[in-house]
Design a protein around this motif. Structure first.
Motif, PDB file in Angstrom:
ATOM      1  N   ILE A  29      -0.565  31.109  40.802  1.00 35.11           N
ATOM      2  CA  ILE A  29       0.439  31.894  40.087  1.00 35.11           C
ATOM      3  C   ILE A  29       0.466  33.341  40.567  1.00 35.11           C
ATOM      4  CG2 ILE A  29      -1.024  32.634  38.166  1.00 35.11           C
ATOM      5  CD1 ILE A  29       2.626  31.389  37.996  1.00 35.11           C
ATOM      6  N   GLN A  30      -0.662  33.869  41.040  1.00 35.47           N
ATOM      7  CA  GLN A  30      -0.667  35.232  41.560  1.00 35.47           C
ATOM      8  C   GLN A  30       0.197  35.346  42.812  1.00 35.47           C
ATOM      9  OE1 GLN A  30      -2.012  37.942  40.105  1.00 35.47           O
ATOM     10  NE2 GLN A  30      -2.607  36.640  38.379  1.00 35.47           N
ATOM     11  N   ASN A 175      -0.335  28.642  35.929  1.00 38.04           N
ATOM     12  CA  ASN A 175      -0.596  27.617  36.948  1.00 38.04           C
ATOM     13  C   ASN A 175      -0.216  26.233  36.440  1.00 38.04           C
ATOM     14  OD1 ASN A 175      -1.749  29.050  39.248  1.00 38.04           O
ATOM     15  ND2 ASN A 175      -3.439  29.573  37.870  1.00 38.04           N
ATOM     16  N   GLU A 176      -0.457  25.981  35.146  1.00 39.77           N
ATOM     17  CA  GLU A 176      -0.110  24.681  34.582  1.00 39.77           C
ATOM     18  C   GLU A 176       1.396  24.470  34.601  1.00 39.77           C
ATOM     19  OE1 GLU A 176      -2.077  26.923  33.181  1.00 39.77           O
ATOM     20  OE2 GLU A 176      -4.011  25.927  33.583  1.00 39.77           O
ATOM     21  N   ARG A 177       2.130  25.495  34.204  1.00 43.64           N
ATOM     22  CA  ARG A 177       3.597  25.382  34.196  1.00 43.64           C
ATOM     23  C   ARG A 177       4.125  25.237  35.614  1.00 43.64           C
ATOM     24  NH1 ARG A 177       7.627  23.499  33.739  1.00 43.64           N
ATOM     25  NH2 ARG A 177       9.611  24.378  33.044  1.00 43.64           N
ATOM     26  N   LEU A 178       3.495  25.931  36.549  1.00 43.17           N
ATOM     27  CA  LEU A 178       3.910  25.890  37.949  1.00 43.17           C
ATOM     28  C   LEU A 178       3.837  24.465  38.493  1.00 43.17           C
ATOM     29  CD1 LEU A 178       4.767  28.064  40.035  1.00 43.17           C
ATOM     30  CD2 LEU A 178       2.405  28.075  40.832  1.00 43.17           C
ATOM     31  N   LYS A 179       2.811  23.739  38.083  1.00 46.04           N
ATOM     32  CA  LYS A 179       2.616  22.382  38.584  1.00 46.04           C
ATOM     33  C   LYS A 179       3.507  21.355  37.886  1.00 46.04           C
ATOM     34  CE  LYS A 179      -2.242  23.378  39.661  1.00 46.04           C
ATOM     35  NZ  LYS A 179      -3.656  23.081  39.297  1.00 46.04           N
ATOM     36  N   SER A 180       4.046  21.706  36.723  1.00 46.09           N
ATOM     37  CA  SER A 180       4.776  20.728  35.916  1.00 46.09           C
ATOM     38  C   SER A 180       6.293  20.805  36.075  1.00 46.09           C
ATOM     39  CB  SER A 180       4.414  20.901  34.435  1.00 46.09           C
ATOM     40  OG  SER A 180       4.875  22.155  33.958  1.00 46.09           O
ATOM     41  N   ILE A 181       6.781  21.660  36.980  1.00 47.74           N
ATOM     42  CA  ILE A 181       8.231  21.764  37.174  1.00 47.74           C
ATOM     43  C   ILE A 181       8.765  20.426  37.673  1.00 47.74           C
ATOM     44  CG2 ILE A 181      10.078  22.949  38.428  1.00 47.74           C
ATOM     45  CD1 ILE A 181       8.202  25.333  38.700  1.00 47.74           C
TER      46      ILE A 181
END
Length: 516
Positions: A29-30, A175-181
Motif C-alpha cells: 500500500i505504501q 493492503n487487504e483492500r488492495l488485494k480484494s479489488i
C-alpha cells in the motif's frame, strides 16, 4: 488536464492504472500511496506547474500543524492553521473581488491584479480545514505523511470534489483492500466513467449551446424575448445538472478503479420535494461541510429559532460566495437562504399547529411543485456575468421584451393562431434558444432523463437487495441496473467510441465547477 480530454483518457489514465497494477502486484500500500501521489501531482502540474510549490507547501504546513494539534490540542495552532488556509484561498480567489467592491463603494479606479486561480484551491483548502478540525476533535485515523499527501492531492476529487473526509476515504487504502479489488468493481468503475462522460459531452455541452446565446445577449444588454429568457434559463438549469452529475460520476468511477469508493455527491436533486431535500441531494459533501464546520460552530439551532435562521442565512451567503468571487453568487446563496428559511418555518408551523391536517398536507404537496422553478430562478444569478445581464434575463422571463413565436410553432395552433397571438400580444419572430424542432426534442428528452430515469448510483452500484443499509431497487431501476455482461460491454464500447469521437472533433469544455 480535463477528465473529458483525450490527453487524460488515452494517456494519463492508462499510465496511472498500469502503474497501480504494478504496485498492487509487486509492492504494497505504501507503493500505491507514492505512485498515486506522483500521478496526482502530475495531474495538478498539467494545469500550472509552478503551483506545485503551493500544493506541496500547503500539504507540508497543514501536516505539521496537524501533528502539533494531535500532541497538544492547541486552539491557537488550530486557529492559525485555519486562518492560513483561508488567507491563501482569499488571496487567489477574492483579491480582485475585494478590490472591485472597494472601487465601486469609494468611486475610485483600482486596477485588477493578474492572478491565475490554482486548480481546485477551494476543495484543497476545505478538506484540509476539515482535517485540522477533525484532528483536534480526535476524529481521524493515523497521520502518515504519504497517506496525508495523497488524501489532499487525490486527483479524482481534485477539480470539483467531493469534499472528502480523511477517515471515510483513506481508511479504504489498506493492503487487504488492495488485494480484494474485483473485476466487477473495475467494470462498475468504467461504467461510471462512461456514464459521466456521456452526461458531460453529449448532454451538458449540448444544453450549453442552447443556454449560451440567450445569456450572451442579456450580458450584452440586448433585449431577448419571453421564450428565449425561459429557454436559456432552463437550458442552463439542465446544463449545470448534467455537468456536475457527470463530473461526480467520473470521480466515483476513477476512484473505483483503485478500489476506493468516494462518497456520493449528487442524488437527483431536481426530484426533491423541498428545498431542504434539494440541499441534501445537490453537492452533498459541500452541504455536509457547511453544516459540520460552519453552521454547527455558529450555534446551529441551539439558541432559538431567530438565531437558527440567522445562522442558516450566514451559511448560505458564504456558500454562495464560495462558488465564485461575485456578488451575483452571494445573491444566489441568499435566495437559497430565503428558500430554506421559508421551508423550515413552514415545517415548524405545520408540526406545531397542524401535524395531521390534510389541507396543510395538500398545501405542502403543491409547494413541492415550486421547488424546481425556484431553483431555476436562482440559476439566473449564478449564470449571469453582470447585474445588467441578470436584470435583462428576469425582465425577459416576465415578458418585459415581448413574446416571439416562430412561424412553425404558430402552425401548430391551427385556426386559433391569430386570436391567441393577438390576445397574448405575441409577435412572429425567431428564437435564439429552442427555435428548432431538434432543440425542442432535446429539451423533452432531457426533461424525461432528469425526472423519470433512475440516477447513476441506482443503476450502477450493484444489486444490494440482501445487504443491510443499501436501497432496494424496484421497477425501472431494477430493469436498467448495470450488470457486467457482454451486452453491457458492447453498449459501453459504443458510448466510449461516440464520446471519444465527439471529443476528437471539438475542444473539450471545462466543467462548470472546474475552478471553484
Amino acid at each position: 488536464m480535463l477528465f473529458n480530454s483525450l490527453q487524460f483518457l488515452l494517456l494519463f489514465l492508462p499510465i496511472t492504472c498500469a502503474g497501480f497494477l504494478v504496485c498492487r502486484r509487486f509492492g504494497n500500500i505504501q507503493w500505491v500511496f507514492i505512485w498515486l501521489f506522483i500521478c496526482s501531482a502530475t495531474f495538478y502540474a498539467a494545469w500550472e506547474p509552478r503551483y506545485l510549490i503551493l500544493l506541496f507547501g500547503s500539504i507540508a504546513g497543514n501536516y505539521a500543524a496537524a501533528l502539533h494539534i494531535a500532541r497538544q490540542k492547541s486552539k491557537l495552532v488550530l486557529g492559525a492553521a485555519i486562518a492560513a488556509n483561508l488567507a491563501v484561498l482569499g488571496y487567489f480567489k477574492y483579491t480582485n473581488f475585494i478590490l472591485q467592491t472597494l472601487a465601486y463603494l469609494f468611486h475610485i479606479e483600482v486596477p485588477a491584479v493578474a492572478i491565475e486561480l490554482p486548480l481546485g484551491i477551494s476543495f484543497v483548502s476545505f478538506i484540509q480545514i476539515a482535517f485540522l478540525v477533525d484532528v483536534y476533535r480526535n476524529r481521524t485515523d493515523d497521520l502518515g505523511l504519504p497517506k496525508y499527501a495523497l488524501f489532499v492531492s487525490y486527483f479524482p476529487h481534485l477539480i470539483a470534489g467531493p469534499i472528502i473526509h480523511h477517515k471515510e476515504v483513506m481508511s479504504q487504502f489498506t493492503n487487504e483492500r488492495l488485494k480484494s479489488i474485483s473485476y466487477a468493481e473495475v467494470a462498475t468503475g468504467v461504467a461510471y466513467i462512461l456514464c459521466g462522460l456521456f452526461k458531460k459531452v453529449i448532454i451538458a455541452d449540448t444544453m450549453a449551446s442552447y443556454a449560451a446565446p440567450g445569456f450572451r445577449l442579456a450580458n450584452q444588454a440586448q433585449p431577448i424575448s419571453f421564450f428565449d429568457g425561459w429557454g436559456a434559463a432552463l437550458a442552463f438549469t439542465y446544463q449545470i445538472y448534467f455537468d456536475f452529475s457527470g463530473y461526480s460520476d467520473i470521480a466515483i468511477g476513477l476512484s473505483l478503479l483503485f478500489g476506493v469508493r468516494l462518497p456520493v455527491n449528487f442524488d437527483s436533486p431536481y426530484k426533491s420535494a423541498s428545498i431542504i431535500d434539494f440541499w441534501r441531494r445537490w453537492h452533498i459533501t459541500l452541504s455536509r461541510f457547511l453544516r459540520d464546520y460552519l453552521y454547527i460552530p455558529l450555534g446551529g439551532n441551539r439558541d432559538g429559532w431567530v438565531r437558527r435562521y440567522v445562522n442558516l442565512m450566514i451559511v448560505m451567503l458564504l456558500g454562495g460566495l464560495w462558488h465564485g468571487a461575485s456578488w451575483l453568487f452571494v445573491v444566489w446563496g441568499g435566495l437559497h437562504g430565503i428558500y430554506l428559511i421559508i421551508n423550515h418555518l413552514f415545517r415548524y408551523l405545520r408540526e406545531r399547529f397542524a401535524p395531521t391536517s390534510r389541507i396543510v398536507a395538500g398545501i405542502a404537496a403543491l409547494c413541492s411543485l415550486l421547488v424546481f422553478p425556484a431553483v431555476l430562478l436562482s440559476w439566473v444569478f449564478f449564470r449571469s456575468e453582470s447585474w445588467m445581464g441578470a436584470k435583462i434575463m428576469l425582465k425577459a422571463m416576465m415578458g418585459g421584451f415581448g413574446i416571439l413565436v416562430p412561424e412553425q410553432y404558430q402552425a401548430m395552433l391551427g385556426s386559433f393562431a391569430p386570436s391567441v397571438m393577438r390576445t397574448l400580444h405575441m409577435q412572429t419572430g425567431n428564437l435564439v434558444t429552442f427555435g428548432s424542432e431538434t432543440a425542442v426534442l432535446w429539451l423533452v428528452l432531457v426533461t424525461l432523463f432528469v425526472f423519470i430515469l433512475p440516477n447513476s448510483q441506482q443503476l450502477l452500484l450493484g444489486t444490494y437487495d440482501d445487504k443491510p443499509g443499501h436501497p432496494v431497487r424496484r421497477g425501472l431501476a431494477r430493469a436498467l441496473a448495470f450488470r457486467p455482461t457482454p451486452i453491457s460491454a458492447i453498449a459501453g464500447a459504443f458510448v466510449g467510441v461516440l464520446v471519444l469521437a465527439i471529443i476528437y472533433l471539438g475542444v473539450p469544455s471545462e466543467f462548470i465547477y472546474f475552478q471553484f
